[in-house]
Design a protein around this motif. Structure first.
Motif, PDB file in Angstrom:
ATOM      1  N   LYS A 380       0.849  -1.192   0.000  1.00  0.00           N
ATOM      2  CA  LYS A 380       0.000   0.000   0.000  1.00  0.00           C
ATOM      3  C   LYS A 380       0.883   1.239   0.000  1.00  0.00           C
ATOM      4  O   LYS A 380       1.860   1.321   0.746  1.00  0.00           O
ATOM      5  CB  LYS A 380      -0.926   0.000   1.217  1.00  0.00           C
ATOM      6  CG  LYS A 380      -1.968  -1.103   1.159  1.00  0.00           C
ATOM      7  CD  LYS A 380      -3.016  -0.958   2.245  1.00  0.00           C
ATOM      8  CE  LYS A 380      -4.095  -2.023   2.089  1.00  0.00           C
ATOM      9  NZ  LYS A 380      -5.158  -1.903   3.112  1.00  0.00           N
ATOM     10  N   ARG A 381       0.510   2.171  -0.858  1.00  0.00           N
ATOM     11  CA  ARG A 381       1.251   3.421  -0.950  1.00  0.00           C
ATOM     12  C   ARG A 381       0.423   4.535  -0.330  1.00  0.00           C
ATOM     13  O   ARG A 381      -0.668   4.842  -0.794  1.00  0.00           O
ATOM     14  CB  ARG A 381       1.565   3.758  -2.403  1.00  0.00           C
ATOM     15  CG  ARG A 381       2.527   2.783  -3.051  1.00  0.00           C
ATOM     16  CD  ARG A 381       2.934   3.248  -4.438  1.00  0.00           C
ATOM     17  NE  ARG A 381       3.940   2.378  -5.019  1.00  0.00           N
ATOM     18  CZ  ARG A 381       4.501   2.575  -6.208  1.00  0.00           C
ATOM     19  NH1 ARG A 381       4.138   3.615  -6.954  1.00  0.00           N
ATOM     20  NH2 ARG A 381       5.420   1.754  -6.657  1.00  0.00           N
ATOM     21  N   SER A 382       0.962   5.121   0.712  1.00  0.00           N
ATOM     22  CA  SER A 382       0.308   6.256   1.355  1.00  0.00           C
ATOM     23  C   SER A 382       1.078   7.518   1.021  1.00  0.00           C
ATOM     24  O   SER A 382       2.305   7.560   1.146  1.00  0.00           O
ATOM     25  CB  SER A 382       0.265   6.068   2.877  1.00  0.00           C
ATOM     26  OG  SER A 382      -0.528   4.946   3.214  1.00  0.00           O
ATOM     27  N   ALA A 383       0.344   8.539   0.589  1.00  0.00           N
ATOM     28  CA  ALA A 383       0.942   9.837   0.287  1.00  0.00           C
ATOM     29  C   ALA A 383       0.163  10.881   1.077  1.00  0.00           C
ATOM     30  O   ALA A 383      -1.001  11.154   0.774  1.00  0.00           O
ATOM     31  CB  ALA A 383       0.871  10.122  -1.209  1.00  0.00           C
ATOM     32  N   ASP A 384       0.790  11.443   2.090  1.00  0.00           N
ATOM     33  CA  ASP A 384       0.163  12.442   2.957  1.00  0.00           C
ATOM     34  C   ASP A 384       0.802  13.794   2.670  1.00  0.00           C
ATOM     35  O   ASP A 384       1.998  13.999   2.940  1.00  0.00           O
ATOM     36  CB  ASP A 384       0.340  12.077   4.431  1.00  0.00           C
ATOM     37  CG  ASP A 384      -0.325  10.751   4.780  1.00  0.00           C
ATOM     38  OD1 ASP A 384      -1.165  10.290   3.980  1.00  0.00           O
ATOM     39  OD2 ASP A 384       0.012  10.178   5.825  1.00  0.00           O
ATOM     40  N   ASN A 385       0.012  14.699   2.110  1.00  0.00           N
ATOM     41  CA  ASN A 385       0.555  15.977   1.652  1.00  0.00           C
ATOM     42  C   ASN A 385      -0.041  17.122   2.468  1.00  0.00           C
ATOM     43  O   ASN A 385      -1.250  17.178   2.683  1.00  0.00           O
ATOM     44  CB  ASN A 385       0.221  16.180   0.167  1.00  0.00           C
ATOM     45  CG  ASN A 385       0.891  17.419  -0.401  1.00  0.00           C
ATOM     46  OD1 ASN A 385       2.072  17.636  -0.189  1.00  0.00           O
ATOM     47  ND2 ASN A 385       0.134  18.243  -1.099  1.00  0.00           N
ATOM     48  N   GLU A 386       0.817  18.028   2.917  1.00  0.00           N
ATOM     49  CA  GLU A 386       0.383  19.235   3.606  1.00  0.00           C
ATOM     50  C   GLU A 386       0.901  20.441   2.834  1.00  0.00           C
ATOM     51  O   GLU A 386       2.072  20.493   2.448  1.00  0.00           O
ATOM     52  CB  GLU A 386       0.906  19.284   5.039  1.00  0.00           C
ATOM     53  CG  GLU A 386       0.201  18.344   5.988  1.00  0.00           C
ATOM     54  CD  GLU A 386       0.568  18.618   7.433  1.00  0.00           C
ATOM     55  OE1 GLU A 386      -0.037  19.494   8.063  1.00  0.00           O
ATOM     56  OE2 GLU A 386       1.484  17.945   7.921  1.00  0.00           O
ATOM     57  N   PHE A 387       0.018  21.404   2.611  1.00  0.00           N
ATOM     58  CA  PHE A 387       0.369  22.591   1.840  1.00  0.00           C
ATOM     59  C   PHE A 387      -0.099  23.820   2.602  1.00  0.00           C
ATOM     60  O   PHE A 387      -1.197  23.835   3.173  1.00  0.00           O
ATOM     61  CB  PHE A 387      -0.314  22.532   0.476  1.00  0.00           C
ATOM     62  CG  PHE A 387      -0.210  23.808  -0.326  1.00  0.00           C
ATOM     63  CD1 PHE A 387       0.916  24.062  -1.081  1.00  0.00           C
ATOM     64  CD2 PHE A 387      -1.237  24.745  -0.315  1.00  0.00           C
ATOM     65  CE1 PHE A 387       1.027  25.231  -1.814  1.00  0.00           C
ATOM     66  CE2 PHE A 387      -1.140  25.916  -1.044  1.00  0.00           C
ATOM     67  CZ  PHE A 387      -0.006  26.163  -1.803  1.00  0.00           C
ATOM     68  N   SER A 388       0.719  24.854   2.637  1.00  0.00           N
ATOM     69  CA  SER A 388       0.323  26.096   3.289  1.00  0.00           C
ATOM     70  C   SER A 388       0.811  27.287   2.460  1.00  0.00           C
ATOM     71  O   SER A 388       1.814  27.198   1.739  1.00  0.00           O
ATOM     72  CB  SER A 388       0.874  26.182   4.718  1.00  0.00           C
ATOM     73  OG  SER A 388       2.286  26.101   4.719  1.00  0.00           O
ATOM     74  N   ARG A 389       0.073  28.368   2.570  1.00  0.00           N
ATOM     75  CA  ARG A 389       0.401  29.570   1.785  1.00  0.00           C
ATOM     76  C   ARG A 389      -0.072  30.804   2.546  1.00  0.00           C
ATOM     77  O   ARG A 389      -1.202  30.842   3.040  1.00  0.00           O
ATOM     78  CB  ARG A 389      -0.270  29.504   0.420  1.00  0.00           C
ATOM     79  CG  ARG A 389      -0.002  30.676  -0.514  1.00  0.00           C
ATOM     80  CD  ARG A 389      -0.644  30.391  -1.862  1.00  0.00           C
ATOM     81  NE  ARG A 389      -0.420  31.437  -2.838  1.00  0.00           N
ATOM     82  CZ  ARG A 389      -1.253  32.456  -3.045  1.00  0.00           C
ATOM     83  NH1 ARG A 389      -2.363  32.545  -2.315  1.00  0.00           N
ATOM     84  NH2 ARG A 389      -0.994  33.365  -3.959  1.00  0.00           N
TER      85      ARG A 389
END
Length: 900
Positions: A380-389
């Motif tokens: 299983k591939r987990s991709a946890d992305n956090e973005f801020s601006r």
């Protein structure tokens, strides 16, 4: 709308994407497609990316949600003109965002559209010619400017849920938007938007009854058993990974299966050569599981002296999980060369052996094996992305100028976690070293005999933490100068400085090839300073000329990009327009960084084992005619930037009071391109890595003719790509009196030519074919895409129908090539070697129950059309990933909007 010519109110000037000069009309020399908030609501799409990927200008290289086995899994992106996401500049309120923290194909930096809050969008403007003179790098194919709401008051709550006709693929979303203060009356406005959403995972096997959709085994439709999503089959001198296990008989050189296949494989029509045949749909996801949160806020305050202060803050978190097949013992991995391994490649299929004393080895000598580790389980591939601006800015008027200046900080952080990865050194010892504490590793039917301590040592999670950061300070100002016969001469000037960083380490364990994954890493930073100037000159009442020029200074090079435009309006209802622009794209860290390397996959025809599209004598099979291989790509610090030249020429015509029509021809030539050597060429090089199951012709072994595994394709500045075509846009309003109002619209993009030329002069024409397969997911380049819609609204009720069409394509890698896929009888596949066209119709409806409450719903793929069978793409199992709605099936959504 007709203007009140007697009104003394000042004309409202607006900014249009692609220009820094405010105008009294939105129509400029450049073709701009404007998507309103109402358009988004009527579409029934849940996200910005879903809507943008229905645009006819979107092409190959677009990243859909379902492409979970790609480098950039967990993200979404648009690719204007099929030139790739990296050549499409995406802006938020006219300014850049930090790119996704992992480059697509290990090479291409891009902006992740999934970070944009759908409910906060006011409109989207798509500039369909380059704008490097205004915005700088990466705008070669065009610009997508997403403009969020700025002066909202009140409170709106929305909630919606959906599921497919198969009662799966559930999704839900809730959003709250609150705003207070009117700028004109109160002098301030504050707005906050929050949305949460989630999608359930959808498996390929959940569509087992939907004809070929999600099937790895497409023999019922005339194909061979060993197509690209098959495994476990045995051919002369070779075997793909088998869940029962296959051992190589040292006497014959052929593989022989161990018993017990039926315990693992659900495939009943088994391999006649004795293999244990199985297919990827036994495990693999069709759509990932997604959970996400978007937050956006904006504060605006009018100050004394005509000044206005504004601040924006945005945060996005998106967690994605995608299931793939179990690992195997025969991986081929690539990594930076070192003293222990100067080639930087390990073919574990040849180096991992089952020891002579292993209880399951009947041959009395160490032998090779091919084993798919079902006992370990699916990865299983987990991709946890956090973005801020964050943005802080000031704008206003002074000394005759309109000005805007801001500070921007944006960053993205991506955490990858790949489960059930294999420590290949422990595996090697457990199979082949009798003195190892882990020996013997039992496989297949006897795997239950293995102790937990073995799996604890052998099975691991591979992780990485990647970041990007973008800091900007900018200033721009515009004003009117002298009066010309057609109006005031407009001038804009601006300057920008930005600092960008990327740190994308590879997955843990890949630096030296110790796990079953190749090394993919990129690292770099740059400081960019730029100045620009723009002029708009209405030289006659019917003629406006404009020009812009920008100078960008990077660490290792500089670039000057001009743009010219003209619009002639001989009649109020008719105009001719045209532009010429130059653009550039700087080498990204993944392409130029000395520490950067990646290994990507693509489907190719093996030029040695399948010359001319026919399996070679001596052991080749049809699998060699469409084989998925890897390509090692290494960063090159000596790369130069890509450059481009673009031309548009078109007309805008309003032949009737409620009819508007535009037709624009376009051509873009991107030169000095940064590409790895094409997979087609790299596969033919002697540096390509092959297995040792060489062809045997008349008893003579043909050296270096084994199954193709890996090619070496370094980054280089290759020759050029040239694309050209036509865009048509028609809108019609139909007043119906007491029966309400109706609108209809159509956009059509025709790609007349899409040519890529290599340094050696070889030219590949991709228009109307399944190529360019060097870009993400091998989705193809249809010559025609059409989107048509019709809406009717009356007394608070409205309904919209939208039809999306893509033309058929030749199932060839490029025009004039042999068919890329074959039926089992050797004829071209699908029928006549063409992938059928595909059309879906979506319907949405809304009803205002009261002043405050609106109910709405939508049905995607209203007539439940099944996506055509596509045997070549690797983005979806037997369907094209851009036809995903035809794979998922009819989909229903219901929602409510309540305004306080």
């Amino acid at each position: 709308m007709a203007q009140d010519m007697t009104s003394q109110a000042p004309i409202q000037r607006v900014e249009v994407t692609g220009s820094s000069i405010k105008r009294a009309t939105a129509e400029t020399a450049s073709p701009v497609q404007v998507i309103s908030r109402e358009d988004l609501q009527k579409s029934g799409k849940a996200t910005v990316s879903e809507y943008l990927q229905t645009l006819t200008a979107d092409g190959a290289g677009s990243l859909p949600t379902g492409f979970g086995n790609g480098f950039a899994a967990g993200s979404t992106a648009i690719s204007l003109r099929g030139l790739g996401a990296t050549s499409t500049l995406v802006l938020l309120n006219g300014r850049r965002m930090a790119p996704f923290a992992r480059a697509d194909d290990g090479q291409k930096s891009f902006t992740d559209l999934s970070t944009v809050p759908m409910e906060a969008v006011e409109r989207i403007e798509v500039l369909k010619d380059g704008a490097s003179s205004t915005y700088g790098a990466d705008a070669i194919a065009g610009v997508v400017n997403i403009i969020l709401r700025k002066d909202f008051t009140g409170t709106v709550f929305k909630a919606e849920a959906g599921e497919s006709r198969y009662r799966d693929g559930e999704q839900g979303k809730a959003a709250l938007t609150w705003g207070k203060g009117r700028l004109d009356e109160d002098g301030y406005n504050v707005m906050v938007n929050a949305e949460v959403y989630g999608n359930h995972q959808l498996m390929n096997k959940d569509r087992a009854e939907r004809d070929w959709i999600g099937h790895g085994d497409i023999r019922p439709w005339g194909y061979a058993a060993n197509t690209q999503f098959a495994a476990g089959y045995i051919t002369a001198g070779a075997s793909s990974p088998s869940p029962a296990g296959a051992l190589r008989n040292p006497a014959t050189g052929n593989y022989v299966s161990l018993p017990g296949c039926s315990q693992f494989s659900v495939t009943t029509a088994q391999d006649p050569n004795g293999g244990c045949l199985w297919y990827a749909d036994q495990f693999r996801s069709m759509q990932p599981q997604i959970g996400g949160l978007n937050l956006y806020s904006r504060f605006t305050k009018n100050l004394d002296g005509g000044l206005q202060f504004y601040a924006e803050a945005g945060y996005s978190k998106r967690d994605t999980e995608f299931t793939l097949v179990p690992p195997s013992t025969s991986s081929t991995v690539a990594f930076p060369p070192n003293a222990a391994n100067p080639t930087g490649v390990i073919n574990y299929g040849n180096t991992i052996l089952m020891a002579a004393s292993h209880p399951q080895n009947p041959y009395g000598t160490a032998v090779r094996l091919r084993y798919s580790m079902f006992d370990v389980g699916a990865s299983k591939r987990s991709a946890d992305n956090e973005f801020s601006r964050f943005v802080v800015g000031l704008k206003g008027q002074g000394y005759g100028w309109d000005f805007d200046t801001a500070l921007v900080h944006s960053q993205s952080a991506l955490d990858l976690n790949y489960s059930n990865m294999i420590n290949m050194r422990v595996l090697q010892a457990a199979l082949g070293n009798p003195s190892s504490q882990y020996f013997p590793y039992y496989i297949g039917t006897q795997a239950s005999r293995n102790p937990a301590s073995l799996y604890a040592a052998m099975v691991t999670n591979a992780t990485s933490h990647s970041t990007t950061q973008l800091d900007i300070v900018d200033f721009k100002a515009s004003r009117e100068l002298m009066q010309l016969p057609g109006g005031a001469l407009g001038l804009a000037v601006g300057a920008e400085h930005r600092r960008q960083k990327l740190d994308n380490p590879s997955l843990s364990g890949t630096l030296d090839g110790s796990i079953n994954a190749s090394y993919v890493a990129a690292k770099g930073d740059d400081n960019v300073s730029a100045v620009f100037l723009e002029v708009a000159a209405p030289v006659l009442p019917s003629v406006e000329l404009n020009a812009a020029v920008r100078y960008d200074k990077y660490k290792n090079f500089s670039s000057t990009t001009p743009k010219f435009g003209a619009k002639w309006t001989p009649l109020k209802t008719f105009a001719v327009r045209g532009t010429y622009s130059e653009g550039f794209r700087a080498p990204g860290p993944a392409e130029s960084g000395a520490q950067s390397q990646s290994t990507g996959n693509s489907t190719v025809r093996d030029p040695i084992r399948c010359p001319g599209g026919v399996p070679a004598a001596g052991g080749a099979t049809q699998a060699d005619c469409a084989i998925t291989i890897g390509a090692v790509k290494v960063g090159n610090p000596n790369l130069s930037p890509e450059t481009s030249k673009g031309v548009t020429l078109g007309v805008v015509w309003d032949p009737l009071a409620n009819t508007s029509f535009s037709l624009d021809g376009w051509k873009i030539k991107r030169s000095n391109e940064i590409n790895p050597l094409s997979y087609v060429e790299a596969a033919a090089l002697p540096t390509a890595i092959r297995n040792d199951n060489n062809l045997v012709v008349n008893g003579v072994v043909q050296p270096n003719t084994g199954t193709l595994l890996l090619s070496n394709a370094p980054y280089q500045n290759s020759s050029f790509t040239e694309v050209k075509g036509i865009d048509l846009d028609v809108k019609q309003r139909i007043p119906l009196g007491d029966w309400g109002r109706a609108t209809a619209g159509l956009t059509w993009t025709h790609v007349a030519s899409w040519v890529r030329a290599e340094k050696n002069g070889t030219r590949y024409q991709y228009a109307g074919t399944h190529g360019n397969c060097d870009t993400s997911n091998c989705a193809g380049t249809p010559k025609d895409k059409i989107s048509a819609n019709a809406s009717w609204d009356r007394n608070g009720f409205g309904v919209t129908l939208t039809a999306n069409y893509r033309a058929d394509i030749e199932n060839t890698y490029f025009a004039g090539d042999k068919c890329a896929s074959l039926f089992a009888n050797g004829s071209g596949a699908p029928g006549n070697c063409r992938l059928a066209s595909f059309t879906t119709i979506d319907m949405s409806a809304r009803y205002n129950v009261s002043k405050n409450l609106q109910l709405y719903g939508s049905i995607s793929n209203l007539f439940d059309k099944i996506a055509p069978l596509d045997p070549l793409t690797y983005g979806g199992l037997s369907y094209n990933p851009m036809d995903a709605s035809g794979a998922i099936g009819r989909y229903f959504k219901l929602g409510a909007r309540f305004q306080f």
